[in-house]
Write a protein that holds these residues in place. Structure first.
Motif, PDB file in Angstrom:
ATOM      1  N   HIS A 115      -3.653   2.811   3.182  1.00 52.23           N
ATOM      2  CA  HIS A 115      -4.419   2.238   2.067  1.00 52.23           C
ATOM      3  C   HIS A 115      -4.239   3.136   0.845  1.00 52.23           C
ATOM      4  O   HIS A 115      -4.130   4.361   0.994  1.00 52.23           O
ATOM      5  N   PRO A 116      -4.231   2.569  -0.345  1.00 50.78           N
ATOM      6  CA  PRO A 116      -3.977   3.361  -1.560  1.00 50.78           C
ATOM      7  C   PRO A 116      -4.907   4.557  -1.765  1.00 50.78           C
ATOM      8  O   PRO A 116      -4.529   5.528  -2.377  1.00 50.78           O
ATOM      9  N   TRP A 117      -6.120   4.502  -1.261  1.00 50.21           N
ATOM     10  CA  TRP A 117      -7.084   5.569  -1.475  1.00 50.21           C
ATOM     11  C   TRP A 117      -6.985   6.690  -0.439  1.00 50.21           C
ATOM     12  O   TRP A 117      -7.641   7.706  -0.562  1.00 50.21           O
ATOM     13  N   GLU A 118      -6.151   6.528   0.557  1.00 49.76           N
ATOM     14  CA  GLU A 118      -6.030   7.532   1.602  1.00 49.76           C
ATOM     15  C   GLU A 118      -4.951   8.552   1.265  1.00 49.76           C
ATOM     16  O   GLU A 118      -4.062   8.287   0.457  1.00 49.76           O
TER      17      GLU A 118
END
Length: 176
Positions: free
Chosen positions: A46-49
């Motif tokens: 995921h982009p936030w990880e």
């Protein structure tokens, strides 16, 4: 789908590396000679990880860094204590760090134009110097090794009937 159709799909998804691609762009390694890849592209789920949104290339402090392809310098200065150079190639953007820039924003470059030198700061690659090379298309990070024909090959599905089903979540959709 026939084998010839599958071959067409594969060849349109893969860049031709150092040779000309369909758009006539010649892509090159940002270091000479072609460097060892110290750490591969490892995007997060995921982009936030956390993840590794580029590749780390073996380099030495003071080594020349070159634009991987033709474009225009978008950024060339320090960011958070490290030198960063970004080159915009139409819908793609390559990023190089830590680099002491020898170019200014707005300058047109060709593949192989010297854009700076590797800074001597250690940290990103531990106790060894390296060049972090990144690639983005819009907001999506991609494996920059795709530009020089070194990214892993992956077969993708092909749908002819419904454009909505043609969404491919892969670095290889760069050429669609």
């Amino acid at each position: 789908m026939t084998w010839s159709g599958l071959l067409l799909v594969i060849t349109t998804l893969l860049p031709s590396g150092p040779a000309d691609d369909a758009g006539g762009t010649t892509w090159r390694w940002p270091l000479r000679p072609a460097p060892e890849v110290l750490r591969p592209y490892d995007p997060p789920a995921h982009p936030w990880e956390p993840g590794h949104r580029g590749v780390d290339l073996a380099a030495r402090p003071g080594q020349a860094v070159y634009a991987a392809g033709p474009g225009r310098v978008g950024y060339a200065r320090d960011l958070a204590g490290r030198g960063v150079v970004t080159v915009i190639h139409g819908g793609l953007r390559t990023t190089y760090l830590p680099v002491r820039a020898t170019v200014r924003p707005g300058r047109a470059v060709t593949a192989g134009t010297r854009i700076g030198v590797v800074e001597g700061a250690l940290g990103h690659c531990g106790q060894v110097a390296c060049l972090h090379w990144g690639l983005r298309r819009g907001l999506s990070y991609l494996d920059p090794l795709i530009l020089v024909g070194r990214a892993p090959v992956r077969l993708l599905p092909w749908w002819d009937d419904d454009p909505e089903r043609r969404v491919i979540h892969s670095p290889y959709d760069i050429y669609h």
